[in-house]
Motif scaffolding. Structure first.
Motif, PDB file in Angstrom:
ATOM      1  N   ILE A 139      -6.360  16.051  12.394  1.00 26.29           N
ATOM      2  CA  ILE A 139      -5.814  14.814  11.831  1.00 26.29           C
ATOM      3  C   ILE A 139      -6.490  13.614  12.477  1.00 26.29           C
ATOM      4  CG2 ILE A 139      -3.606  15.901  11.318  1.00 26.29           C
ATOM      5  CD1 ILE A 139      -2.434  14.398  13.706  1.00 26.29           C
ATOM      6  N   ARG A 140      -6.450  12.498  11.778  1.00 26.40           N
ATOM      7  CA  ARG A 140      -7.057  11.281  12.290  1.00 26.40           C
ATOM      8  C   ARG A 140      -6.144  10.589  13.284  1.00 26.40           C
ATOM      9  NH1 ARG A 140      -8.417   8.551   6.615  1.00 26.40           N
ATOM     10  NH2 ARG A 140      -6.173   8.889   6.520  1.00 26.40           N
ATOM     11  N   LYS A 141      -6.740   9.652  14.023  1.00 30.17           N
ATOM     12  CA  LYS A 141      -6.013   8.957  15.082  1.00 30.17           C
ATOM     13  C   LYS A 141      -4.801   8.204  14.551  1.00 30.17           C
ATOM     14  CE  LYS A 141      -6.747   5.864  19.020  1.00 30.17           C
ATOM     15  NZ  LYS A 141      -7.734   5.028  19.742  1.00 30.17           N
ATOM     16  N   GLY A 142      -4.904   7.643  13.366  1.00 31.15           N
ATOM     17  CA  GLY A 142      -3.802   6.843  12.829  1.00 31.15           C
ATOM     18  C   GLY A 142      -2.692   7.656  12.200  1.00 31.15           C
ATOM     19  N   ASP A 143      -2.890   8.981  12.074  1.00 29.47           N
ATOM     20  CA  ASP A 143      -1.872   9.843  11.464  1.00 29.47           C
ATOM     21  C   ASP A 143      -0.917  10.375  12.525  1.00 29.47           C
ATOM     22  OD1 ASP A 143      -3.215   9.454   9.079  1.00 29.47           O
ATOM     23  OD2 ASP A 143      -4.426  11.267   9.305  1.00 29.47           O
ATOM     24  N   GLN A 148       0.824  -1.197   0.000  1.00 27.06           N
ATOM     25  CA  GLN A 148       0.000   0.000   0.000  1.00 27.06           C
ATOM     26  C   GLN A 148       0.867   1.261   0.000  1.00 27.06           C
ATOM     27  OE1 GLN A 148      -2.263  -0.960   3.569  1.00 27.06           O
ATOM     28  NE2 GLN A 148      -4.060  -1.405   2.312  1.00 27.06           N
ATOM     29  N   LEU A 149       0.197   2.417  -0.101  1.00 27.47           N
ATOM     30  CA  LEU A 149       0.877   3.709  -0.135  1.00 27.47           C
ATOM     31  C   LEU A 149       0.712   4.438   1.188  1.00 27.47           C
ATOM     32  CD1 LEU A 149      -0.493   4.986  -3.592  1.00 27.47           C
ATOM     33  CD2 LEU A 149       1.527   3.546  -3.186  1.00 27.47           C
ATOM     34  N   PHE A 150       1.580   5.401   1.429  1.00 25.11           N
ATOM     35  CA  PHE A 150       1.342   6.392   2.474  1.00 25.11           C
ATOM     36  C   PHE A 150       2.016   7.684   2.038  1.00 25.11           C
ATOM     37  CE2 PHE A 150       5.487   4.890   3.906  1.00 25.11           C
ATOM     38  CZ  PHE A 150       6.102   6.022   4.413  1.00 25.11           C
ATOM     39  N   ALA A 151       1.645   8.785   2.689  1.00 26.20           N
ATOM     40  CA  ALA A 151       2.118  10.099   2.245  1.00 26.20           C
ATOM     41  C   ALA A 151       2.743  10.877   3.390  1.00 26.20           C
ATOM     42  CB  ALA A 151       0.962  10.907   1.652  1.00 26.20           C
ATOM     43  N   LEU A 166       3.601  15.687   8.565  1.00 27.76           N
ATOM     44  CA  LEU A 166       2.423  14.872   8.801  1.00 27.76           C
ATOM     45  C   LEU A 166       2.550  13.566   8.025  1.00 27.76           C
ATOM     46  CD1 LEU A 166      -0.511  14.415   9.796  1.00 27.76           C
ATOM     47  CD2 LEU A 166      -1.282  15.707   7.793  1.00 27.76           C
ATOM     48  N   ILE A 167       2.380  12.452   8.725  1.00 31.55           N
ATOM     49  CA  ILE A 167       2.369  11.137   8.082  1.00 31.55           C
ATOM     50  C   ILE A 167       0.931  10.682   7.949  1.00 31.55           C
ATOM     51  CG2 ILE A 167       3.217   8.759   8.163  1.00 31.55           C
ATOM     52  CD1 ILE A 167       5.326   9.657  10.162  1.00 31.55           C
ATOM     53  N   ILE A 168       0.494  10.415   6.733  1.00 33.69           N
ATOM     54  CA  ILE A 168      -0.850   9.889   6.483  1.00 33.69           C
ATOM     55  C   ILE A 168      -0.688   8.464   5.974  1.00 33.69           C
ATOM     56  CG2 ILE A 168      -2.959  10.131   5.127  1.00 33.69           C
ATOM     57  CD1 ILE A 168      -2.549  13.099   5.123  1.00 33.69           C
ATOM     58  N   GLU A 169      -1.031   7.494   6.836  1.00 38.26           N
ATOM     59  CA  GLU A 169      -0.779   6.087   6.505  1.00 38.26           C
ATOM     60  C   GLU A 169      -1.935   5.438   5.761  1.00 38.26           C
ATOM     61  OE1 GLU A 169       1.141   3.379   9.086  1.00 38.26           O
ATOM     62  OE2 GLU A 169       1.781   4.934  10.488  1.00 38.26           O
ATOM     63  N   ASN A 170      -3.157   5.932   5.943  1.00 41.85           N
ATOM     64  CA  ASN A 170      -4.323   5.281   5.338  1.00 41.85           C
ATOM     65  C   ASN A 170      -4.970   6.196   4.307  1.00 41.85           C
ATOM     66  OD1 ASN A 170      -4.110   2.998   7.086  1.00 41.85           O
ATOM     67  ND2 ASN A 170      -4.973   4.256   8.718  1.00 41.85           N
ATOM     68  N   GLY A 199       4.385  20.604   1.005  1.00 39.61           N
ATOM     69  CA  GLY A 199       4.892  19.700  -0.011  1.00 39.61           C
ATOM     70  C   GLY A 199       4.516  18.276   0.332  1.00 39.61           C
ATOM     71  N   ILE A 200       4.129  17.498  -0.672  1.00 44.90           N
ATOM     72  CA  ILE A 200       3.624  16.142  -0.428  1.00 44.90           C
ATOM     73  C   ILE A 200       4.456  15.131  -1.209  1.00 44.90           C
ATOM     74  CG2 ILE A 200       1.603  14.625  -0.554  1.00 44.90           C
ATOM     75  CD1 ILE A 200      -0.107  17.203  -0.691  1.00 44.90           C
ATOM     76  N   SER A 201       4.939  14.103  -0.503  1.00 43.25           N
ATOM     77  CA  SER A 201       5.610  12.974  -1.167  1.00 43.25           C
ATOM     78  C   SER A 201       4.846  11.702  -0.830  1.00 43.25           C
ATOM     79  CB  SER A 201       7.069  12.853  -0.720  1.00 43.25           C
ATOM     80  OG  SER A 201       7.160  12.565   0.662  1.00 43.25           O
ATOM     81  N   ILE A 202       4.927  10.735  -1.735  1.00 45.11           N
ATOM     82  CA  ILE A 202       4.159   9.493  -1.581  1.00 45.11           C
ATOM     83  C   ILE A 202       5.104   8.301  -1.674  1.00 45.11           C
ATOM     84  CG2 ILE A 202       2.318   8.061  -2.554  1.00 45.11           C
ATOM     85  CD1 ILE A 202       1.050  10.615  -3.633  1.00 45.11           C
TER      86      ILE A 202
END
Length: 437
Positions: A339-343, A300-303, A355-359, A395-398
Motif C-alpha cells: 500500500i502507499r504511504k497515504g493509505d 473528491q472521492l475515496f474508497a 484499507l482506506i484509499i484516499e487518493n 468488498g469495495i465502497s466509495i
C-alpha cells in the motif's frame, strides 16, 4: 503558618470535585467563594477581592485562562493555582506564560494541594510584610522552600532566605552580593549574556515577570529554573527594589515529560491492534471520519476495501489459534508492503482488514489495487515449517455514493465482500453494483 487569614476563590464545574475540596479544606480558610463558570468567577473577583485563586481548566475553549489573565491585569500578585486533568504541553506553556504559581494534576493529591495553598499563603504573607522589620521578614522568608532574594536597584541583594544561601554561590557570604553571584551554576547566568536579566525587564515594564533560565551546576547537571521577579514600590509609587523567587522546575518537567511519554504510549496502545500492530477499529473510524471531512471539503472521492480471509475458521480449527494468529500477522505484513504511504490498513477484528484509499479512487485504480492484494496470496505463508495457502474476498465502497458516514461505508464494503464470498470466494466486488470480477 495558617490559611485562616485568607479568602479563596474556587472555580470548579465538577460537582464531585467541588464537594470533595470543600469537605477537606473549608475549615482552613477564612472564606471560600465558589464559582462554577469563568464568568461567575470574574464577578466574584470584582466584588469580593479574594486573596488567592484555585481554578480548573476545561477544554476546548480554556476560558479559565482568559479569566486568569483579566484577574492578573488588575491584581498582578494574585496567587493562582490550577487543578486540572489536562497535561497537554501547549496548555502548560500557556499556564507558564500567565505566571501560574502551581499546576496540580487531577486526580488531586490532597497533601500536594495543601502544600500549594500554604505556599501561596506564604508568598502573600511575604508581600504584605515587606514593611515590617528585617528580622520578622527574615523569619518569614526562611520558611519558604524556594530561594527568595530582595534585590536593590543596583542588583545588590540586601536580603535572602536560607534556600537562597543554600544555592552555594561565591557571593552568599558577602554582605551585599550581586544577585548573579548567589547561585553556584557554572553557566546560564544572565551576567554572561546567555539569558535575559529578569530585573532589567521588570525595571522597564514595572510589572511582574517570569523568565526561564537553564543553569548547569558544577556537576554538569542542568536545572530549569523559573525566576519570578516582582517590582517593589514605596508608598509614593516609586520602584525601590525587586523581589525574586527562584523555582527549580526540573523535577516537574521530568515528570511532565514522563507523563507525556506515557500518555503517547497509552494512546498508541489504545489505537492499535496488539497482534498485528495495525490501527484498530477505533483508530480506523477516526481515519475514515478524517477522510470524510477532508473529501467533503474538496469534493473528491475515496474508497474502503473490506478484506476478509477465506476459510480462516478452517485454519484455526485444524492448526490451532496460535497458527491462525501468526497467519494474521503475516497477512498484515504483506499488505503493508504494497500500500502507499497515504493509505491506511487496519484490522477491523477477527480475520477482517479494512484499507482506506484516499487518493486516485478511480475504478481502474481500485481494480488494480484489489488485484494486487489478491496476488499477495499466490505464495503460501510459511508458519512453523507449514505451508498455508489461503485467499481473500474483497468488498469495495466509495465515498460519497456508497455512504456519507463511516458506519455506512463500512457496511457497504462488508456487503460487497459478502457478495464476493457468495460468488465463490477469492473475488472482489463494488457495492455500487455488487458484481464480482
Amino acid at each position: 503558618m495558617t490559611l485562616k487569614n485568607y479568602s479563596l476563590l474556587y472555580l470548579e464545574n465538577n460537582d464531585g470535585d467541588r464537594e470533595t475540596f470543600i469537605r477537606l479544606f473549608e475549615h482552613h480558610f477564612k472564606t471560600i467563594f465558589i464559582a462554577k463558570t469563568p464568568e461567575e468567577g470574574l464577578q466574584i473577583f470584582e466584588t469580593s477581592h479574594p486573596d488567592m485563586l484555585l481554578s480548573t481548566l476545561q477544554l476546548p475553549e480554556l476560558k479559565e485562562l482568559e479569566m486568569i489573565a483579566r484577574m492578573r491585569k488588575h491584581s498582578p500578585h494574585l496567587p493562582v493555582i490550577i487543578n486540572s486533568a489536562i497535561d497537554d504541553s501547549q496548555v502548560l506553556l500557556k499556564s507558564i506564560a500567565l505566571h501560574i504559581d502551581h499546576y496540580i494534576l487531577k486526580p488531586t493529591n490532597p497533601h500536594l494541594m495543601l502544600q500549594a495553598l500554604y505556599k501561596a499563603a506564604k508568598v502573600l504573607t511575604l508581600e504584605k510584610s515587606l514593611t515590617h522589620s528585617r528580622i520578622m521578614m527574615q523569619t518569614v522568608i526562611d520558611e519558604i522552600p524556594d530561594p527568595v532574594l530582595y534585590i536593590e536597584l543596583d542588583m545588590r541583594v540586601s536580603m535572602m532566605n536560607k534556600a537562597a544561601k543554600d544555592l552555594g554561590g561565591e557571593g552568599v557570604n558577602e554582605l551585599f552580593p550581586k544577585c548573579y553571584t548567589v547561585s553556584s551554576q557554572t553557566s546560564g547566568a544572565c551576567s554572561d549574556g546567555t539569558h535575559p536579566c529578569p530585573a532589567e525587564y521588570v525595571s522597564k515594564t514595572k510589572t511582574p515577570s517570569t523568565l526561564r533560565h537553564v543553569h548547569t551546576d558544577q556537576k554538569g547537571k542542568k536545572h530549569h529554573v523559573d525566576i519570578h521577579t516582582r517590582p517593589i514600590f514605596d508608598p509614593e509609587g516609586t520602584m525601590i527594589a525587586y523581589l525574586e523567587i527562584r523555582h527549580d522546575i526540573s523535577a516537574y518537567l521530568d515528570i511532565q515529560n514522563q507523563l507525556l511519554h506515557e500518555t503517547k504510549k497509552l494512546t498508541h496502545i489504545s489505537m492499535h491492534d496488539p497482534l498485528t500492530r495495525l490501527p484498530n477499529r477505533r483508530l480506523l473510524e477516526d481515519r475514515i471520519n478524517h477522510a470524510i471531512e477532508k473529501k467533503s471539503r474538496s469534493g473528491q472521492l475515496f474508497a474502503l476495501f473490506f478484506i476478509d480471509l477465506d476459510h480462516f475458521k478452517e485454519v484455526n480449527d485444524s492448526l490451532g489459534h496460535l497458527i491462525g494468529d501468526q497467519l494474521l500477522v503475516y497477512v498484515a505484513k504483506r499488505i503493508r508492503k504494497v500500500i502507499r504511504k497515504g493509505d491506511t490498513i487496519a484490522r477491523n477484528g477477527g480475520d477482517e482488514f479494512v484499507l482506506i484509499i484516499e487518493n486516485e479512487a478511480s475504478e481502474e485504480h481500485l481494480i488494480a489495487v484489489a488485484e494486487k492484494i489478491q496476488q499477495l496470496f499466490n505464495d503460501p505463508f510459511i508458519i512453523n515449517g507449514e505451508e498455508i495457502f489461503t485467499t481473500c474476498s474483497i468488498g469495495i465502497s466509495i465515498f460519497p455514493k456508497d455512504g456519507k458516514k463511516a458506519e455506512r461505508l463500512l457496511n457497504s464494503a462488508d456487503s460487497a465482500m459478502y457478495a464476493a464470498k457468495q460468488a465463490g470466494r477469492n473475488q472482489f466486488g463494488f457495492y455500487s453494483d455488487l458484481s464480482t470480477h
